[in-house]
Design an enzyme around this catalytic site. Structure first.
Site, PDB file in Angstrom:
ATOM      1  N   ASN A 231     -16.179 -17.908  22.613  1.00 53.83           N
ATOM      2  CA  ASN A 231     -17.170 -16.900  22.224  1.00 53.83           C
ATOM      3  C   ASN A 231     -18.580 -17.484  22.200  1.00 53.83           C
ATOM      4  O   ASN A 231     -19.547 -16.833  22.616  1.00 53.83           O
ATOM      5  CB  ASN A 231     -16.836 -16.321  20.849  1.00 53.83           C
ATOM      6  CG  ASN A 231     -15.616 -15.417  20.865  1.00 53.83           C
ATOM      7  OD1 ASN A 231     -15.116 -15.046  21.924  1.00 53.83           O
ATOM      8  ND2 ASN A 231     -15.133 -15.067  19.691  1.00 53.83           N
TER       9      ASN A 231
ATOM     10  N   ARG B  20     -11.695  -3.333  33.902  1.00 58.71           N
ATOM     11  CA  ARG B  20     -10.987  -4.617  33.930  1.00 58.71           C
ATOM     12  C   ARG B  20      -9.502  -4.301  34.085  1.00 58.71           C
ATOM     13  O   ARG B  20      -8.959  -3.491  33.335  1.00 58.71           O
ATOM     14  CB  ARG B  20     -11.202  -5.421  32.649  1.00 58.71           C
ATOM     15  CG  ARG B  20     -12.658  -5.715  32.312  1.00 58.71           C
ATOM     16  CD  ARG B  20     -12.757  -6.665  31.108  1.00 58.71           C
ATOM     17  NE  ARG B  20     -14.052  -6.601  30.466  1.00 58.71           N
ATOM     18  CZ  ARG B  20     -15.125  -7.270  30.855  1.00 58.71           C
ATOM     19  NH1 ARG B  20     -15.045  -8.059  31.910  1.00 58.71           N
ATOM     20  NH2 ARG B  20     -16.267  -7.153  30.204  1.00 58.71           N
TER      21      ARG B  20
ATOM     22  N   ARG C  91     -18.932  -7.633  33.273  1.00 59.74           N
ATOM     23  CA  ARG C  91     -19.394  -9.015  33.128  1.00 59.74           C
ATOM     24  C   ARG C  91     -18.243 -10.016  33.124  1.00 59.74           C
ATOM     25  O   ARG C  91     -17.266  -9.869  32.395  1.00 59.74           O
ATOM     26  CB  ARG C  91     -20.215  -9.161  31.842  1.00 59.74           C
ATOM     27  CG  ARG C  91     -20.790 -10.561  31.659  1.00 59.74           C
ATOM     28  CD  ARG C  91     -21.634 -10.641  30.403  1.00 59.74           C
ATOM     29  NE  ARG C  91     -22.879  -9.913  30.562  1.00 59.74           N
ATOM     30  CZ  ARG C  91     -23.473  -9.239  29.573  1.00 59.74           C
ATOM     31  NH1 ARG C  91     -22.898  -9.173  28.393  1.00 59.74           N
ATOM     32  NH2 ARG C  91     -24.626  -8.626  29.783  1.00 59.74           N
TER      33      ARG C  91
ATOM     34  N   HIS D 156     -17.913   2.735  32.248  1.00 59.57           N
ATOM     35  CA  HIS D 156     -17.132   2.077  31.211  1.00 59.57           C
ATOM     36  C   HIS D 156     -16.037   2.987  30.666  1.00 59.57           C
ATOM     37  O   HIS D 156     -15.197   2.556  29.882  1.00 59.57           O
ATOM     38  CB  HIS D 156     -18.080   1.636  30.076  1.00 59.57           C
ATOM     39  CG  HIS D 156     -17.493   0.671  29.111  1.00 59.57           C
ATOM     40  ND1 HIS D 156     -17.225   0.995  27.804  1.00 59.57           N
ATOM     41  CD2 HIS D 156     -17.121  -0.621  29.255  1.00 59.57           C
ATOM     42  CE1 HIS D 156     -16.725  -0.049  27.176  1.00 59.57           C
ATOM     43  NE2 HIS D 156     -16.644  -1.052  28.034  1.00 59.57           N
TER      44      HIS D 156
ATOM     45  N   TYR E  48      -5.295  -6.701  22.349  1.00 58.61           N
ATOM     46  CA  TYR E  48      -6.347  -5.863  21.786  1.00 58.61           C
ATOM     47  C   TYR E  48      -5.724  -4.626  21.142  1.00 58.61           C
ATOM     48  O   TYR E  48      -4.764  -4.069  21.659  1.00 58.61           O
ATOM     49  CB  TYR E  48      -7.305  -5.366  22.871  1.00 58.61           C
ATOM     50  CG  TYR E  48      -8.139  -6.417  23.553  1.00 58.61           C
ATOM     51  CD1 TYR E  48      -7.934  -7.782  23.362  1.00 58.61           C
ATOM     52  CD2 TYR E  48      -9.152  -6.042  24.431  1.00 58.61           C
ATOM     53  CE1 TYR E  48      -8.700  -8.723  24.010  1.00 58.61           C
ATOM     54  CE2 TYR E  48      -9.933  -6.973  25.091  1.00 58.61           C
ATOM     55  CZ  TYR E  48      -9.692  -8.317  24.879  1.00 58.61           C
ATOM     56  OH  TYR E  48     -10.458  -9.249  25.535  1.00 58.61           O
TER      57      TYR E  48
ATOM     58  N   ARG F 222     -15.974  -4.463  13.858  1.00 59.29           N
ATOM     59  CA  ARG F 222     -15.459  -5.816  14.074  1.00 59.29           C
ATOM     60  C   ARG F 222     -16.556  -6.848  14.234  1.00 59.29           C
ATOM     61  O   ARG F 222     -16.516  -7.915  13.641  1.00 59.29           O
ATOM     62  CB  ARG F 222     -14.570  -5.834  15.317  1.00 59.29           C
ATOM     63  CG  ARG F 222     -13.934  -7.189  15.597  1.00 59.29           C
ATOM     64  CD  ARG F 222     -13.420  -7.256  17.013  1.00 59.29           C
ATOM     65  NE  ARG F 222     -14.476  -7.498  17.971  1.00 59.29           N
ATOM     66  CZ  ARG F 222     -14.525  -6.964  19.186  1.00 59.29           C
ATOM     67  NH1 ARG F 222     -13.594  -6.114  19.575  1.00 59.29           N
ATOM     68  NH2 ARG F 222     -15.512  -7.246  20.002  1.00 59.29           N
TER      69      ARG F 222
ATOM     70  N   HIS G 225     -10.312  -3.393  18.815  1.00 62.13           N
ATOM     71  CA  HIS G 225     -11.109  -2.950  19.956  1.00 62.13           C
ATOM     72  C   HIS G 225     -11.273  -1.430  20.028  1.00 62.13           C
ATOM     73  O   HIS G 225     -12.127  -0.933  20.766  1.00 62.13           O
ATOM     74  CB  HIS G 225     -10.464  -3.462  21.252  1.00 62.13           C
ATOM     75  CG  HIS G 225     -11.296  -3.321  22.473  1.00 62.13           C
ATOM     76  ND1 HIS G 225     -11.065  -2.345  23.428  1.00 62.13           N
ATOM     77  CD2 HIS G 225     -12.375  -4.009  22.907  1.00 62.13           C
ATOM     78  CE1 HIS G 225     -11.953  -2.450  24.401  1.00 62.13           C
ATOM     79  NE2 HIS G 225     -12.766  -3.452  24.112  1.00 62.13           N
TER      80      HIS G 225
END
Length: 714
Positions: free
Chosen positions: A75, A405, A435, A465, A500, A596, A624
């Site tokens: 991270n 993704r 990304r 997205h 997630y 979160r 998530h």
């Protein structure tokens, strides 16, 4: 995190009696006081600090605790590659706009420097003082070179000569060999030398680059192992011990590990690009060689060497991180997989497929009722099956799907290819700019195109997205066209669905299906903004509908009715929505925020945010899902979404927010939110002073994620 003022705001002091408030008066209040906001970057660092604290949680199995160390390290890499690099860009451009909390870019970078150094120091302290001794107690140890016996030394020297030397290329530094361009986040060594080489050159320094193919930890075979069951050696220890073999006849005065982090954000002027995929390919080639933003070195590295590296990398001492251990901790992520110790890992579980789906099939159930899946507790397989069965069903005419993704080995992608080969109309909206997944998505797009899938890259200037799948089917008997839809808060990535927490809604609701159809039409075609029946979508209606829902609670509270909101997000940074939440709080609306990561709202400010409570749930699974709940005078409106309350999600992305309409599903989701709000085992509460704390409680119930595991999985 930065401190937030707990004093009454000027605007709040001007209102003596809340009962005398009107919505118009609230709208006229100035709620932009910088002391009402927390800094985004420091909030993100605070999240990583909470992740790191999991390594100290004795209720977590040991190998999982050490995994949190590696997650924190990974991270931090991204934080420097993107957030710090972005601030440096702002500074170079002369962008002096202060952050929400009023801090200048220079001040934010100074604060990051202080907090990040403290975080890294604590990370290595926990690794060395807490976890390595515990691993040794479990017969898992890392052997430093001074503890190698003769047999181990011989084995490691042979390993170096056979496995390491053939794949590395020493680079001497002289007038004809300037300091090389170092690859982002790769392990390097700087050697301090003395002596003349074969060509008579008097060398002082050389650089060794470690290819990613070389493992960063090597386990000694049992026959030469030490006193423990598992005996590991760092690659850095092997290099330091045998580096002289690379420079025969030279004296090695020192061998020092270091690692450089570079700016890795891709900057594309999309309006001037004819071929986005080709432009991204070109840009990706330079990603590993962006401007340096951080230098990590071993703590024993002499100042002379450190100053040499800083000068060559164009960095300042503030951007230097001395570490007590391997400079690339996240590359040790393989350790838990190398040790076969189930007793030191989380207990396994099997995500559950709802029995009705297992018995009858996903299409049959969807035709009658909505299906809600809560991953990873419930299986992602029904989502995969929706596409797989659609691919082989002779009555399915078309499939449309967004892909942000998916992973390199995706059953969903294979199903889309199978559907195309079967002659169905298949459309995939592939977001190339996800990304750090850009290269994979370019390859994915090419693979789909070669199979005859219609691939669309979305809309210039807006990342796609939203997570949507639309299946169009002709009924066998009636010949009527029916539609089936999946909407989710997470990605179409089966691996992430095990790690997630996300919601999936499978529905054949006609209005919902019509809305999804219209959003796909917007993405692939041209025309005016469609008016949707049920969905809120960015960048068109999402922000204004959220704002209207918040204001609705505010007006109800001012009218003496109950005002209540529960909002679950990954991040909250949008100032206009924070101001709306402050107005609601002043009016008396009770607000619970489950956030979160980044939160720029400051709770507990007298007269402003006293009715707002913020918690961050950190645990085995990455929280998530995005869920919005508005009491709405008893209607209890509940939504799930792909969008956080951030500027990029609300204004610069294609996002969907979908209502939960079925009564039993709504009740279940509210029950699950209630579990989260009652949790005291893994919920960090944001205090009025801007710090997060685990609140002590007599509540002995298991952690909320464990409760959901027991409730929803097998």
């Amino acid at each position: 995190m930065d401190k937030a003022s707990t004093q009454p705001s000027q605007s709040a002091n001007s209102v003596a009696d809340i009962k005398a408030l009107t919505f118009e008066k609230l709208e006229g209040m100035n709620l932009t006081n910088p002391s009402h906001y927390l800094n985004r970057e420091l909030s993100l660092l605070a999240f990583n600090w909470r992740v790191l604290q999991q390594a100290l949680d004795l209720s977590i199995p040991l190998l999982e605790r050490i995994r949190f160390i590696f997650i924190c390290s990974n991270n931090l890499d991204e934080f420097f590659e993107v957030r710090v690099a972005g601030l440096r860009h702002d500074l170079a451009r002369g962008d002096t706009k202060p952050s929400l909390n009023g801090a200048s870019t220079e001040q934010v970078l100074r604060d990051i420097n202080e907090r990040a150094h403290a975080l890294v120091d604590e990370q290595y302290r926990i690794f060395n003082e807490e976890l390595l001794p515990k691993l040794a107690e479990e017969s898992i140890q890392f052997l430093p070179s001074h503890e190698w016996n003769d047999e181990q030394y011989k084995w490691l020297k042979k390993y170096f000569k056979q496995q390491v030397m053939p794949v590395i290329s020493p680079i001497s530094l002289d007038l004809t060999h300037p300091f090389p361009r170092l690859v982002n986040k790769s392990l390097h060594f700087l050697l301090h030398l003395h002596g003349n080489d074969a060509f008579g050159r008097d060398l002082e320094y050389a650089v060794l680059h470690m290819p990613r193919s070389l493992p960063r930890i090597i386990e000694l075979p049992e026959k030469v192992g030490g006193s423990k069951e598992h005996n590991f050696v760092y690659l850095s220890s092997i290099i330091s011990e045998f580096a002289e073999d690379l420079f025969p006849g030279m004296d090695i005065h020192g061998c020092y590990q270091f690692r450089l982090t570079r700016d890795s954000d891709l900057l594309l002027e999309e309006n001037s690009i004819e071929d986005l995929a080709s432009a991204l390919k070109r840009e990706l080639q330079s990603r590993n060689f962006g401007a340096a933003v951080r230098l990590e070195v071993g703590k024993s590295c002499p100042n002379k060497i450190v100053n040499f590296l800083l000068q060559k990398c164009n960095l300042t001492p503030d951007e230097l991180y001395r570490v007590d251990g391997p400079v690339n901790l996240n590359r040790l992520m393989s350790l838990p997989e190398l040790v076969d110790r189930p007793d030191l890992r989380f207990s396994g579980f099997t995500p559950k497929v709802p029995g009705e789906i297992a018995r009858r099939g996903v299409f049959e159930v969807m035709a009658e009722r909505d299906i809600l899946l809560h991953h990873p507790y419930q299986s992602f397989q029904p989502v995969v099956d929706l596409v797989r069965q659609a691919a082989s069903d002779p009555y399915v005419l078309a499939i449309k799907q967004t892909l942000y993704r998916t992973g390199s080995q995706s059953a969903i992608v294979e199903a889309l290819i199978e559907a195309s080969h079967a002659g169905k109309e298949v459309t995939a909206v592939v977001e190339l700019r996800a990304r750090f997944d850009e290269a994979d998505n370019i390859e994915l797009a090419q693979k789909l195109q070669e199979a005859g899938v219609l691939v669309v890259y979305g809309v210039v200037g807006y990342k796609t997205h939203a997570k949507m799948t639309l299946v169009v089917k002709k009924e066998e008997k009636s010949k009527k066209l029916t539609r089936f839809v999946h909407l989710g808060t997470g990605n179409y990535h089966a691996g992430n669905a095990r790690l997630y927490t996300d919601y999936s809604l499978l529905t054949s609701n006609p209005e919902m299906c019509e809305d999804v159809h219209k959003v796909f039409q917007q993405l692939t075609g041209m025309g005016k903004v469609y008016e949707l029946n049920q969905l809120w979508h960015a960048p068109f209606t999402l922000h204004k509908n959220i704002l209207a829902a918040i204001d609705g609670e505010t007006k109800n509270a001012l009218a003496g009715k109950e005002g209540r909101m529960i909002i679950k997000l990954n991040s909250l940074t949008d100032q206009s929505l924070i101001e709306a939440l402050y107005r609601a709080s002043i009016a008396g609306v009770k607000i619970d925020l489950i956030i979160r990561g980044v939160c720029c709202l400051s709770p507990g400010i007298k007269g402003v945010s006293e009715n707002i409570r913020v918690r961050s749930i950190i645990g085995r699974f990455l929280e998530h899902s995005r869920v919005y709940y508005f009491y709405n005078d008893g209607e209890k409106n509940l939504y799930a979404a792909s969008a956080d309350w951030m500027e990029r999600n609300l204004y610069h992305r294609v996002e969907t927010c979908f209502p939960i309409l079925q009564a039993d599903i709504k009740k279940r989701m509210l029950d699950e939110l209630s579990l989260m709000l009652k949790d005291t085992q893994q919920s960090w509460i944001l205090q009025a002073d801007g710090e997060y704390r685990l609140e002590p409680s007599k509540n002995t119930k298991p952690k909320v994620q464990q409760q959901l595991l027991e409730r929803l999985s097998r």
